[in-house]
Design a protein around this motif. Sequence first.
Motif, mmCIF file in Angstrom:
data_model
loop_
_atom_site.group_PDB
_atom_site.id
_atom_site.type_symbol
_atom_site.label_atom_id
_atom_site.label_comp_id
_atom_site.label_asym_id
_atom_site.label_seq_id
_atom_site.Cartn_x
_atom_site.Cartn_y
_atom_site.Cartn_z
ATOM 1 N N GLN A 324 0.790 -1.098 0.021
ATOM 2 C CA GLN A 324 0.060 0.057 0.119
ATOM 3 C C GLN A 324 0.920 1.193 -0.239
ATOM 4 O O GLN A 324 1.801 1.401 0.857
ATOM 5 C CB GLN A 324 -0.894 -0.006 1.100
ATOM 6 N N THR A 357 -7.006 -5.215 -3.293
ATOM 7 C CA THR A 357 -7.558 -5.379 -2.140
ATOM 8 C C THR A 357 -6.846 -6.643 -1.585
ATOM 9 O O THR A 357 -6.917 -7.804 -2.124
ATOM 10 C CB THR A 357 -8.696 -4.904 -1.657
ATOM 11 N N GLN A 370 -8.975 4.996 0.369
ATOM 12 C CA GLN A 370 -7.739 4.997 -0.131
ATOM 13 C C GLN A 370 -7.572 6.011 -0.984
ATOM 14 O O GLN A 370 -6.419 6.664 -0.729
ATOM 15 C CB GLN A 370 -7.523 3.562 -0.958
#
Length: 428
Positions: A324, A357, A370
């Motif tokens: 991420q 995800t 996000q």
Amino acid sequence: MLFLRPFFLVTLLALSLPVAVSSKDRVALVLGNSDYAHLGYLPNAAQDAQDVSDALRALEFEVFEGIDLTRKQIGRLVFRVMSRLDEDDLALFYYAGHGVQFGSQNYILPVDATGTTEETVQKSAIRLQSIIKDIEQRASRNVVIMDACRDNPFAQGLDEPLQSMGATGLAELKGGLSTFVAFATEPGLAASDGAGRNSPFTGALLRYINDEEKDVHELMRKVRYDVVQETNSTQTPWESSSLLKKICLAQPGGHCAQPVSLPTPAPQPETTTPAQPQPQWPDLVLTHVVSGLDPNGDGFLALRAGTYSGAVRLAKMTEGTRLQFLGQDGVWFHVRTETGLEGWAHSNWIRFTGAQTSAAQTTCEALWQQRNAYFHQRGYCFQSARGQAAFSNQNCIPGLSAANVPLSSAERAAVSQIKAQERAMGCP
């Protein structure tokens, strides 16, 4: 190498005045050159330096100020500062005036600087990296602020073409460990001298430098926003940092105030409880992946605690590790792994893949979270009830519109990819 160190050795032998001892632990060297003998006059540089000196003295810095100095005079003043510094000090170096680059090296120009060839220009200048290195060898925490990215004053007066001399601005510069470097604009670009008393960059710096609650990163974010607004987005201040701890210029010793610790709760009797599952990251959106590692090398990319190669290694990330993306500092990416580890990794071996995800199915809520996290990281103040409920507006930048949020190219690509996925899913 050339120029600075031999010069300081000569100065060391020649200088006989005693150096006063001070108990202050914040020391500033401030230089401002306007009245050049052979180059263009800079109306604001000397004023900028004088005003910065006054602001730092008000914060109880010990200030060594030099206005319109020759190369020899700058050398003497630098030697006085080096003799004063010790390991526990916070050292600040500010320069306003002409500056040039040759290849990857930057030079500040004294008021007697001259020359028509690369060799003669360099001999009359002072290499910036040498000053910074000398400061780093003496003080444990360092802040460098350069308002010297004006047009190359030698561009039209050289006798020979110099391929290594930049036409405008200064070369990218990164200090050593525990050094923060700020430039008035991006590497290789020119900055405005300004029409008022101060340049846009120094004017903004003076507005925020006495804020006791802002560390240098937060301070520069405020400065950057003001400069971008004032120059209609033609000038964007740039920074590089290898700080291990926060530095607050307006606090004693430059140490940022620590939050008040809550009292430790009294110990409770032991009870037998079922084992709890480890915390997960159900809304973790994985937009990047470790890629391109040398199969004959170490076989991993280090996840580190800071933005330099010597920072503590937190984990070894192998080829294909999904990440991420949380932010960026120069060539370093702030990332989180699927298992929740958070740190910094070099961007050379990280590529953007699109929004994925770790949950079985992506949700509109996860994508919304996000996408807006990128804007939150860059100081956007959320106006909607939904945004304020999900993200704190603490330390956000008032008046910063969504269109002007300073996202990096990687962040903009990630936001565009998330928006495309939201449209494909029919998210509101």
